[in-house]
Design a protein around this motif. Sequence first.
Motif, PDB file in Angstrom:
ATOM      1  N   SER A 163       0.822  -1.210   0.000  1.00  0.00           N
ATOM      2  CA  SER A 163       0.000   0.000   0.000  1.00  0.00           C
ATOM      3  C   SER A 163       0.854   1.256   0.000  1.00  0.00           C
ATOM      4  CB  SER A 163      -0.928   0.002   1.220  1.00  0.00           C
ATOM      5  OG  SER A 163      -0.173  -0.091   2.425  1.00  0.00           O
ATOM      6  N   ARG A 164       1.972   1.245   0.745  1.00  0.00           N
ATOM      7  CA  ARG A 164       2.855   2.414   0.795  1.00  0.00           C
ATOM      8  C   ARG A 164       3.944   2.365  -0.268  1.00  0.00           C
ATOM      9  NH1 ARG A 164       3.826   3.246   7.326  1.00  0.00           N
ATOM     10  NH2 ARG A 164       1.636   3.685   7.868  1.00  0.00           N
ATOM     11  N   HIS A 165       4.105   1.196  -0.873  1.00  0.00           N
ATOM     12  CA  HIS A 165       5.021   0.990  -1.992  1.00  0.00           C
ATOM     13  C   HIS A 165       4.554  -0.268  -2.715  1.00  0.00           C
ATOM     14  CE1 HIS A 165       6.888  -1.161   1.488  1.00  0.00           C
ATOM     15  NE2 HIS A 165       6.890  -2.136   0.586  1.00  0.00           N
ATOM     16  N   ALA A 166       5.263  -0.664  -3.750  1.00  0.00           N
ATOM     17  CA  ALA A 166       4.846  -1.840  -4.520  1.00  0.00           C
ATOM     18  C   ALA A 166       5.604  -3.082  -4.064  1.00  0.00           C
ATOM     19  CB  ALA A 166       5.080  -1.607  -6.004  1.00  0.00           C
ATOM     20  N   ASP A 167       4.877  -4.112  -3.630  1.00  0.00           N
ATOM     21  CA  ASP A 167       5.466  -5.419  -3.355  1.00  0.00           C
ATOM     22  C   ASP A 167       5.346  -6.245  -4.632  1.00  0.00           C
ATOM     23  OD1 ASP A 167       6.025  -4.779  -0.741  1.00  0.00           O
ATOM     24  OD2 ASP A 167       4.173  -5.635   0.048  1.00  0.00           O
ATOM     25  N   VAL A 168       6.481  -6.631  -5.193  1.00  0.00           N
ATOM     26  CA  VAL A 168       6.480  -7.280  -6.504  1.00  0.00           C
ATOM     27  C   VAL A 168       7.280  -8.567  -6.472  1.00  0.00           C
ATOM     28  CG1 VAL A 168       6.312  -5.012  -7.618  1.00  0.00           C
ATOM     29  CG2 VAL A 168       8.546  -6.076  -7.345  1.00  0.00           C
ATOM     30  N   GLN A 169       7.088  -9.370  -7.528  1.00  0.00           N
ATOM     31  CA  GLN A 169       7.820 -10.619  -7.675  1.00  0.00           C
ATOM     32  C   GLN A 169       8.251 -10.782  -9.126  1.00  0.00           C
ATOM     33  OE1 GLN A 169       5.590 -14.002  -5.975  1.00  0.00           O
ATOM     34  NE2 GLN A 169       4.343 -12.479  -4.885  1.00  0.00           N
ATOM     35  N   PRO A 170       9.454 -11.336  -9.362  1.00  0.00           N
ATOM     36  CA  PRO A 170       9.842 -11.661 -10.734  1.00  0.00           C
ATOM     37  C   PRO A 170       8.868 -12.683 -11.321  1.00  0.00           C
ATOM     38  CG  PRO A 170      11.726 -11.768  -9.241  1.00  0.00           C
ATOM     39  CD  PRO A 170      10.506 -11.673  -8.388  1.00  0.00           C
ATOM     40  N   MET A 210      16.426  -8.031  -1.888  1.00  0.00           N
ATOM     41  CA  MET A 210      16.341  -9.087  -0.880  1.00  0.00           C
ATOM     42  C   MET A 210      14.958  -9.721  -0.865  1.00  0.00           C
ATOM     43  SD  MET A 210      17.790 -10.926   1.401  1.00  0.00           S
ATOM     44  CE  MET A 210      19.322 -10.057   1.730  1.00  0.00           C
ATOM     45  N   PRO A 211      14.844 -10.995  -1.224  1.00  0.00           N
ATOM     46  CA  PRO A 211      13.553 -11.683  -1.106  1.00  0.00           C
ATOM     47  C   PRO A 211      13.134 -11.757   0.368  1.00  0.00           C
ATOM     48  CG  PRO A 211      15.127 -12.944  -2.417  1.00  0.00           C
ATOM     49  CD  PRO A 211      15.894 -11.861  -1.754  1.00  0.00           C
ATOM     50  N   HIS A 212      11.872 -11.484   0.626  1.00  0.00           N
ATOM     51  CA  HIS A 212      11.364 -11.581   1.997  1.00  0.00           C
ATOM     52  C   HIS A 212       9.854 -11.775   1.941  1.00  0.00           C
ATOM     53  CE1 HIS A 212      10.732  -7.349   0.963  1.00  0.00           C
ATOM     54  NE2 HIS A 212       9.808  -7.301   1.915  1.00  0.00           N
ATOM     55  N   GLY A 213       9.287 -12.189   3.046  1.00  0.00           N
ATOM     56  CA  GLY A 213       7.840 -12.374   3.118  1.00  0.00           C
ATOM     57  C   GLY A 213       7.352 -13.500   2.209  1.00  0.00           C
ATOM     58  N   ALA A 214       6.099 -13.363   1.805  1.00  0.00           N
ATOM     59  CA  ALA A 214       5.452 -14.417   1.022  1.00  0.00           C
ATOM     60  C   ALA A 214       5.601 -14.174  -0.473  1.00  0.00           C
ATOM     61  CB  ALA A 214       3.964 -14.480   1.386  1.00  0.00           C
ATOM     62  N   ASP A 221      11.446 -19.341  -8.780  1.00  0.00           N
ATOM     63  CA  ASP A 221      12.649 -19.507  -7.960  1.00  0.00           C
ATOM     64  C   ASP A 221      12.974 -18.267  -7.131  1.00  0.00           C
ATOM     65  OD1 ASP A 221      12.985 -22.074  -8.780  1.00  0.00           O
ATOM     66  OD2 ASP A 221      14.748 -21.710 -10.047  1.00  0.00           O
ATOM     67  N   PHE A 222      11.956 -17.528  -6.730  1.00  0.00           N
ATOM     68  CA  PHE A 222      12.164 -16.336  -5.912  1.00  0.00           C
ATOM     69  C   PHE A 222      11.428 -16.546  -4.589  1.00  0.00           C
ATOM     70  CE2 PHE A 222      11.738 -11.914  -4.525  1.00  0.00           C
ATOM     71  CZ  PHE A 222      12.988 -11.394  -4.866  1.00  0.00           C
ATOM     72  N   PRO A 223      12.168 -16.676  -3.481  1.00  0.00           N
ATOM     73  CA  PRO A 223      11.547 -17.032  -2.192  1.00  0.00           C
ATOM     74  C   PRO A 223      10.906 -15.834  -1.487  1.00  0.00           C
ATOM     75  CG  PRO A 223      13.919 -16.811  -1.930  1.00  0.00           C
ATOM     76  CD  PRO A 223      13.640 -16.615  -3.401  1.00  0.00           C
ATOM     77  N   GLY A 224       9.802 -15.336  -2.030  1.00  0.00           N
ATOM     78  CA  GLY A 224       9.117 -14.208  -1.413  1.00  0.00           C
ATOM     79  C   GLY A 224       8.831 -13.104  -2.418  1.00  0.00           C
ATOM     80  N   HIS A 225       8.932 -11.859  -1.945  1.00  0.00           N
ATOM     81  CA  HIS A 225       8.756 -10.702  -2.827  1.00  0.00           C
ATOM     82  C   HIS A 225       9.835  -9.680  -2.502  1.00  0.00           C
ATOM     83  CE1 HIS A 225       6.517  -9.473   0.842  1.00  0.00           C
ATOM     84  NE2 HIS A 225       6.976  -8.262   0.541  1.00  0.00           N
TER      85      HIS A 225
END
Length: 360
Positions: A163-170, A210-214, A221-225
């Motif tokens: 909400s305050r920034h974009a959480d993204v994933q490859p 840094m991958p983190h969270g869900a 092959d990316f452990p998180g977002h």
Amino acid sequence: MRRLLAAFLLVTLLFSVCCAKQPAQAKGKEPITVSVSVSPTSPFHSTLNVRAQHSFVKRLFAAKKVPAFVNPHWVRATLTVKKRQFVYDHDGNLFESNKPLQYLLPTDVHQRIEELVAQVERVHYAKATPWEQVKHTFGRMEYATVIDLETGERFHVQRRAGSRHADVQPLTRTDTQTMKKIYQGKWRWKRRAILVEVNGVYFAASMHGMPHGAGAIAGNDFPGHFCIHFFGSSTHKRKEPDPSHSLMIEKASGSLATTITGATAEELVGYFLTALHEQDNHVLQMTTDGFPLPARLSDVASVRKTEIVIPSDERGPLLSEVHVHLTYFTHDNHERNEEWTFLLRRSTPWDKWRIIAVDL
């Protein structure tokens, strides 16, 4: 996609320069190449080739010359004119690359060079659009392309949350590999200046690595977002924008030099410490007058806390001392609490400050 679009835009720019502002016939004109990159060591450039009137080139070469050296960390663009190499800095000065000479340009010649450089910058960088606007274009589940401004590497992502920034994933395993390549094969929290392209619209932004969270994209092959910040974004824990992300967004928008030029002595020291935290040697050197940095700075892995004491020893309008209490960690994970003293100077009361010494 970015490269194809940039090529198209540069062709459009070339057409407008040659046709709208000059006669259609290019006979008797001289080739000029203008190139822009985010730092002197960046392999990623945007380049514009134009043909200028012979009289323009003649006036450029005939300009008065004075002995001077260019600050390599203050370079804004490079120019090639009749096989001669020039450097144009952020103060609007032109230097010959292979000689210690500055060209004192006639007003019209300087204005033309400024126009050409600005044209390339409009392609190479993007606007620092507020997050409140960006999040409507880059909505949840939307796709985007990330372009790293230092390397030119690009990969695809999907915004999943934030909400305050974009959480993204490859998107794919290949995208993850490209992202990890940008970080020299090791996931890190360090920020990087990037462009984010969404449906043909480009935004200045900053990412960490840094991958983190869900994570929810199978097979990537990316452990998180990971997080992408835009102008006005903040972290989950703070309402104020993160200084490191803000610094990288300014790099991505091409406005960092202007910001540094207008900084107070205390603000400039703040930029120095932020760049030290991010291990961005180019920005570190932009804040100084070019003196060799203390070797012990290379031991600093991250700066955790700083407290700047307002200068108590202002030696007139041209010199200032800034004392800083800081906590930092070394690369072998030792915590240090120290006080550093920065000495700053400017040539005139209206000139920009420059750090000329750091006492550790």
